[in-house]
Design an enzyme around this catalytic site. Structure first.
Site, PDB file in Angstrom:
ATOM      1  N   TYR A 157       7.918  45.246  12.700  1.00 41.42           N
ATOM      2  CA  TYR A 157       9.472  45.535  12.631  1.00 41.42           C
ATOM      3  C   TYR A 157      10.306  44.218  12.919  1.00 41.42           C
ATOM      4  CZ  TYR A 157      13.719  47.521  15.085  1.00 41.42           C
ATOM      5  OH  TYR A 157      15.055  48.201  15.328  1.00 41.42           O
ATOM      6  N   LYS A 161      13.142  43.138  10.035  1.00 41.36           N
ATOM      7  CA  LYS A 161      14.552  42.841  10.441  1.00 41.36           C
ATOM      8  C   LYS A 161      14.959  41.246   9.942  1.00 41.36           C
ATOM      9  CE  LYS A 161      15.358  46.874  12.002  1.00 41.36           C
ATOM     10  NZ  LYS A 161      16.197  47.846  11.369  1.00 41.36           N
TER      11      LYS A 161
HETATM   12  P1  NAP Z   1      16.977  56.678  15.422  1.00 41.22           P
HETATM   13  O1  NAP Z   1      18.047  57.302  16.494  1.00 41.22           O
HETATM   14  O2  NAP Z   1      15.195  56.657  15.748  1.00 41.22           O
HETATM   15  O3  NAP Z   1      17.390  57.275  14.333  1.00 41.22           O
HETATM   16  C1  NAP Z   1      16.752  56.871  12.854  1.00 41.22           C
HETATM   17  C2  NAP Z   1      17.530  57.361  11.891  1.00 41.22           C
HETATM   18  O4  NAP Z   1      16.666  57.061  10.619  1.00 41.22           O
HETATM   19  C3  NAP Z   1      17.410  58.969  11.607  1.00 41.22           C
HETATM   20  O5  NAP Z   1      18.743  59.333  11.341  1.00 41.22           O
HETATM   21  C4  NAP Z   1      16.265  59.326  10.670  1.00 41.22           C
HETATM   22  O6  NAP Z   1      16.372  60.604   9.911  1.00 41.22           O
HETATM   23  C5  NAP Z   1      16.410  57.983   9.785  1.00 41.22           C
HETATM   24  N1  NAP Z   1      15.425  57.969   8.835  1.00 41.22           N
HETATM   25  C6  NAP Z   1      14.091  57.431   9.443  1.00 41.22           C
HETATM   26  N2  NAP Z   1      13.315  57.248   8.337  1.00 41.22           N
HETATM   27  C7  NAP Z   1      13.951  57.499   7.136  1.00 41.22           C
HETATM   28  C8  NAP Z   1      14.008  57.612   5.730  1.00 41.22           C
HETATM   29  N3  NAP Z   1      12.496  57.157   5.384  1.00 41.22           N
HETATM   30  N4  NAP Z   1      14.823  57.683   5.113  1.00 41.22           N
HETATM   31  C9  NAP Z   1      16.192  58.272   5.429  1.00 41.22           C
HETATM   32  N5  NAP Z   1      16.157  58.142   6.779  1.00 41.22           N
HETATM   33  C10 NAP Z   1      15.437  57.917   7.478  1.00 41.22           C
HETATM   34  O7  NAP Z   1      17.057  55.202  15.292  1.00 41.22           O
HETATM   35  P2  NAP Z   1      18.369  54.181  15.987  1.00 41.22           P
HETATM   36  O8  NAP Z   1      17.901  53.758  17.296  1.00 41.22           O
HETATM   37  O9  NAP Z   1      19.595  54.879  15.891  1.00 41.22           O
HETATM   38  O10 NAP Z   1      18.280  53.082  15.058  1.00 41.22           O
HETATM   39  C11 NAP Z   1      19.201  52.919  13.724  1.00 41.22           C
HETATM   40  C12 NAP Z   1      18.821  51.696  13.465  1.00 41.22           C
HETATM   41  O11 NAP Z   1      19.183  50.579  14.290  1.00 41.22           O
HETATM   42  C13 NAP Z   1      17.428  51.308  13.160  1.00 41.22           C
HETATM   43  O12 NAP Z   1      17.343  50.431  11.588  1.00 41.22           O
HETATM   44  C14 NAP Z   1      16.808  50.520  14.266  1.00 41.22           C
HETATM   45  O13 NAP Z   1      15.927  49.584  13.782  1.00 41.22           O
HETATM   46  C15 NAP Z   1      18.056  49.749  14.479  1.00 41.22           C
HETATM   47  N6  NAP Z   1      18.290  49.191  15.710  1.00 41.22           N
HETATM   48  C16 NAP Z   1      18.010  49.997  16.776  1.00 41.22           C
HETATM   49  C17 NAP Z   1      18.131  49.512  18.274  1.00 41.22           C
HETATM   50  C18 NAP Z   1      18.014  50.576  19.310  1.00 41.22           C
HETATM   51  O14 NAP Z   1      17.889  49.887  20.529  1.00 41.22           O
HETATM   52  N7  NAP Z   1      18.051  51.691  19.136  1.00 41.22           N
HETATM   53  C19 NAP Z   1      18.210  48.187  18.331  1.00 41.22           C
HETATM   54  C20 NAP Z   1      18.104  47.253  17.133  1.00 41.22           C
HETATM   55  C21 NAP Z   1      18.222  47.682  15.810  1.00 41.22           C
HETATM   56  P3  NAP Z   1      15.472  61.662  10.272  1.00 41.22           P
HETATM   57  O15 NAP Z   1      15.572  62.033  11.302  1.00 41.22           O
HETATM   58  O16 NAP Z   1      16.056  62.809   9.415  1.00 41.22           O
HETATM   59  O17 NAP Z   1      14.292  61.446   9.825  1.00 41.22           O
END
Ligand code: NAP
Length: 249
Positions: A157, A161
């Protein structure tokens, strides 16, 4: 609003849940037409579309696995077919496959690199052609503090990133002359499905590392994305904006 008075059109990858959902809602609230992309969560994506339409906005739901180039190409075609333009791309879709580096499988490595990094290359490649024709574009890559600082159990990851940051900077240099900006957001720890499974002990340890002593909300990341997508950010490109309560500074 574009210069000719038509609303901006945005694609937000992975916008059925979490941060992507919040970004889609925020952009719609500020007047953009939004493409809601999902891979598995059709019902959740449709719920986001309904929420946007109920508040007077316009949205299109498109299923696409953004790690597959053919899916990305089709998503771009459907967007242009429906809205005749594309102004904003938010590369947000992401997954985790945590493991110790000594035990990480090739599959765990590849899945995380494909969904978090290769997807952004595919989307940027196809979206930038349309944006270049329009001489205006905003590309926002959702990276992570993990790409700046590293994180336990997350070599895959963190590499993806950090890779997104390199992709952002090269994209910014290449496309600046076409009126397209590219920036990255590095969220810290945000309350979503990705972090909801933490045990109390892990939550406590994380909070101790964050100067603001709380997790962020998806809306706080969404407001940063909306700024970078706006006219107000016209002279900002190639930057990484941490939204993390001071975790990385
Ligand atoms: P999340 O709640 O797990 O949601 C992930 C989203 O990505 C869902 O809508 C999922 O859709 C979609 N997805 C996964 N695989 C996919 C694919 N192959 N094609 C299209 N869509 C796909 O994640 P989140 O926490 O909101 O994170 C969003 C972004 O922010 C990510 O890039 C993550 O790495 C980054 N981020 C998050 C955090 C945190 O603390 N949460 C911190 C730093 C960075 P489905 O449900 O339809 O599969």
């Amino acid at each position: 609003m574009a210069h000719d008075g038509t609303p901006r059109v945005a694609i937000v990858t992975g916008s059925s849940r979490g941060i992507g959902r919040a970004i889609a809602l925020e952009l719609a609230h500020r007047g953009s037409r939004v493409v809601i992309n999902y891979r598995a969560g059709k019902d959740a994506a449709e719920a986001v579309r309904r929420e946007i339409e109920l508040s007077g906005g316009e949205a299109l739901v498109v299923r696409a696995d953004v790690s597959v180039e053919a899916d990305v190409r089709t998503m771009m075609e459907k967007t242009i077919e429906q809205f005749s333009r594309l102004d904003i791309l938010v590369n947000n879709a992401g997954v985790l496959q945590d493991n110790f580096v000594s035990f990480m499988s090739e599959e765990q490595w590849d899945l995380v690199l494909d969904v978090n990094l290769k997807s952004a290359f595919f989307c940027t490649k196809h979206a930038s052609k349309q944006m270049a024709k329009q001489r205006w574009g905003r590309i926002i890559n959702i990276s992570s503090d993990a790409g700046l600082m590293g994180d336990m159990l997350r070599t895959n990851y963190s590499a993806a990133k950090a890779g997104l940051i390199g992709l952002t900077k090269s994209t910014a240099r290449e496309l600046a002359a076409r009126g397209i900006t590219a920036n990255a957001i590095a969220p810290g720890y945000i309350e979503t499905d990705m972090t909801s499974e933490w045990a109390d002990q892990k939550r406590k340890q994380m909070l101790e590392r964050i100067p603001m002593q709380r997790l962020g909300s998806p809306q706080e990341v969404a407001r940063a994305a909306a700024y970078l997508a706006s006219e107000q950010a016209s002279y900002v490109t190639g930057q990484v904006l941490s939204v993390d309560g001071g975790l990385h500074m």
